[in-house]
Design a protein around this motif. Structure first.
Motif, short mmCIF file in Angstrom:
data_model
loop_
_atom_site.label_atom_id
_atom_site.label_comp_id
_atom_site.label_asym_id
_atom_site.label_seq_id
_atom_site.Cartn_x
_atom_site.Cartn_y
_atom_site.Cartn_z
N MET A 7 0.38 -1.48 -0.17
CA MET A 7 0.01 0.51 -0.09
C MET A 7 1.26 1.40 -0.15
O MET A 7 0.41 2.24 -0.30
CB MET A 7 -0.91 -0.30 0.84
N ASN A 8 2.30 1.16 0.80
CA ASN A 8 2.25 2.19 1.16
C ASN A 8 3.94 2.38 -0.34
O ASN A 8 3.87 3.74 -1.20
CB ASN A 8 3.42 2.35 2.43
N ILE A 9 4.10 1.60 -0.55
CA ILE A 9 5.92 2.11 -1.54
C ILE A 9 5.72 1.81 -2.83
O ILE A 9 4.90 1.70 -3.34
CB ILE A 9 6.89 0.60 -1.96
N HIS A 10 6.32 3.52 -3.10
CA HIS A 10 6.57 3.81 -4.56
C HIS A 10 6.29 2.75 -5.95
O HIS A 10 5.62 1.96 -6.76
CB HIS A 10 7.09 5.10 -5.14
N ASN A 11 7.84 1.97 -5.56
CA ASN A 11 7.86 0.94 -6.55
C ASN A 11 7.11 -0.63 -6.36
O ASN A 11 7.61 -1.34 -6.18
CB ASN A 11 9.44 0.46 -6.41
N PHE A 12 5.83 -0.18 -5.52
CA PHE A 12 5.05 -2.09 -6.00
C PHE A 12 4.58 -2.11 -7.25
O PHE A 12 4.67 -2.04 -8.66
CB PHE A 12 3.83 -1.50 -5.30
N GLY A 13 5.02 -3.33 -7.36
CA GLY A 13 4.86 -4.48 -8.27
C GLY A 13 3.93 -5.17 -8.57
O GLY A 13 2.26 -5.26 -9.37
N ILE A 14 3.54 -6.21 -7.89
CA ILE A 14 2.42 -7.02 -8.23
C ILE A 14 2.54 -7.75 -6.92
O ILE A 14 3.27 -7.96 -6.00
CB ILE A 14 1.88 -7.71 -9.16
N GLN A 15 1.06 -8.49 -6.27
CA GLN A 15 1.30 -9.42 -5.16
C GLN A 15 0.40 -10.71 -5.44
O GLN A 15 -0.78 -10.71 -6.52
CB GLN A 15 0.09 -8.52 -4.45
N GLU A 16 1.05 -11.50 -4.90
CA GLU A 16 0.45 -13.17 -4.72
C GLU A 16 -1.02 -13.11 -4.38
O GLU A 16 -1.17 -12.81 -3.11
CB GLU A 16 0.87 -14.06 -4.21
N SER A 17 -2.83 -13.06 -5.03
CA SER A 17 -4.01 -13.21 -4.10
C SER A 17 -4.09 -14.49 -3.42
O SER A 17 -2.94 -15.30 -2.81
CB SER A 17 -5.29 -13.26 -4.92
N VAL A 18 -5.13 -13.83 -2.35
CA VAL A 18 -5.57 -14.92 -0.96
C VAL A 18 -6.37 -15.52 -1.09
O VAL A 18 -6.98 -15.19 -2.13
CB VAL A 18 -4.76 -13.82 0.05
N HIS A 19 -5.97 -16.72 -0.23
CA HIS A 19 -7.54 -17.11 -1.20
C HIS A 19 -7.79 -18.47 0.16
O HIS A 19 -6.91 -18.99 1.06
CB HIS A 19 -7.70 -18.11 -1.97
#
Ligand code: MG
Length: 443
Positions: free
Chosen positions: A369-381
């Motif tokens: 949520m915070n970092i500028h260089n966020f790319g992508i995240q694995e989803s949660v189930h």
């Protein structure tokens, strides 16, 4: 007016504008007391590991209790393949080390706990350290009455964009899986033909006929996987279109020169990233891989040591850093790693598998949520049992992960519910995988 006086003037002006110009030391202390809601020094009174397994993975949660009744923090120290070693490291060593120390001095705690074992940067002790570290950040967020990402500087996006996993044993089954993910709102989809390395395409495991290894050992040969993977991309691009982002995990398993050839072939299908094309032991090959192809590379889920990631980032050899943040020692080192990566335009893709606890997923998401260089995240189930054990666990909507608006990590643990899910009988190690002649494959 010389520069020194000008700066002095600006400083006094700014203080005046803030209404602090006429404050006395006592009044300033009162203002601070008010702003910090009367925060008083707190001590750590206990650090302990809690084990639970609501969804098959062996989760280890570290709870840090404080001298303020009812105030505690949670951290993730889940190491699914060696969970009880982390429990021992926490209960027998970190608890004694941390008791009586100040809950607010997270950096100091991290530095000293890190070197308290003298030898460091291994997966067991990094997970134990991660549990303690995340729990202290959780406590600090609760004391500030803010979600953790607010302490870091606030939001850079409204939610966390995620990718989902699609797989099938043949092209049609995989295509159906991809379409189902698209219907759920995912714009980034990881495609795998069967399991990692498409081992179902291999035949004739001669080592089994020769009674080498155990009957339960797995088998994978490179050639069927290397032939099928470009065809898999071709099929999904031609049937599902060019508007979705496609990801793929090599999961090591092939030789560096095979990885170079494979990624060159995949370039025409415009993958979002190809993950773990090389094992960490072959980091030296990244410069040759990079010189041969412009396919974006994600790397790092097996990293434990800064020496593994610093050269890959500073030499601009990868595009996504993909460490498992409990495996590198927690939130404190992950935050620093993210900042390093930002300067080299390397984006985050923190490892977020099923064998990370919801507390660890929440920590990933607060950084995201915070970092500028966020790319992508694995989803949660998470199933219902997991959500009962972990109230406040992150949720998914339209391909985005959302955090609750709650202080700290925003997640709790119901210890009574956790106790209803003991570890599975199997200790959880990674089973051997072999070539046709029995040679061990990594991993
Ligand atoms: Mg992976």
């Amino acid at each position: 007016m010389d520069r020194r006086h000008a700066l002095k003037g600006i400083g006094l002006g700014a203080i005046g504008a803030l209404g602090l110009g006429k404050t006395t030391p006592d009044a300033t202390a009162q203002t601070y007391e008010k702003a910090t809601r009367g925060l008083k020094p707190l001590k750590i009174t206990k650090v302990r590991a809690i084990t639970t397994s609501p969804m098959s993975a062996r989760l280890v949660i570290i709870k840090v209790e404080t001298s303020e009744p009812g105030l505690y923090g949670l951290g993730c120290g889940t190491y699914n393949q060696r969970p009880l070693t982390v429990v021992t490291a926490v209960n027998e060593y970190l608890d004694d080390f941390a008791r009586g120390r100040d809950v607010d001095d997270i950096e100091d705690m991290w530095q000293n706990a890190y070197t308290s074992s003298y030898w460091r940067n291994g997966p067991v002790l990094n997970n134990a350290l991660s549990g303690l570290d995340m729990a202290l950040w959780d406590i600090k967020g609760k004391r500030a009455n803010m979600p953790l990402y607010q302490l870091l500087g606030g939001r850079s996006r409204f939610a966390v964009d995620c990718y989902s996993h699609a797989s099938g044993r043949d092209f049609k089954e995989l295509e159906d899986s991809v379409r189902s993910k698209m219907e759920q709102g995912f714009r980034h989809i990881r495609i795998q033909l069967g399991g990692y390395g498409s081992s179902h395409l291999s035949s004739q495991p001669h080592f089994k006929e020769a009674d080498f290894g155990l009957a339960s050992d797995g088998h994978m040969d490179s050639l069927p996987y290397l032939k099928a993977t470009p065809k898999m991309f071709e099929h999904i691009r031609s049937t599902c279109g060019d508007d979705i982002e496609l990801l793929h995990d090599v999961h090591e398993r092939i030789r560096p020169i095979e990885a170079i050839n494979l990624l060159k072939e995949l370039e025409q299908y415009r993958p979002f990233f190809i993950e773990d094309p090389l094992s960490p032991e072959q980091n030296g090959y990244f410069k040759y891989l990079r010189s041969q192809t412009s396919v974006p590379i994600a790397m790092g889920e097996l990293f434990n040591n800064p020496h593994e990631w610093v050269p890959l980032i500073t030499e601009r050899l990868i595009d996504f850093i993909r460490v498992h943040i409990t495996q590198i020692g927690g939130f404190t080192p992950a935050r620093k790693l993210a900042t390093l990566a930002e300067h080299f335009d390397v984006r985050s893709a923190w490892h977020g598998p099923g064998d990370l606890s919801p507390v660890g997923h929440a920590a990933n998401a607060h950084l995201d949520m915070n970092i500028h260089n966020f790319g992508i995240q694995e989803s949660v189930h998470f199933n219902d049992a997991m959500r009962e054990v972990f109230p406040g666990a992150p949720t998914m909507k339209n391909g985005y992960m959302h955090l609750p608006e709650a202080p700290g990590l925003g997640i709790d643990i119901n210890e009574e519910a956790a106790a209803k899910h003991p570890f599975p009988e199997h200790p959880g190690y990674w089973s051997p995988l072999r070539r046709r002649d029995g040679t061990a494959v990594r991993p």
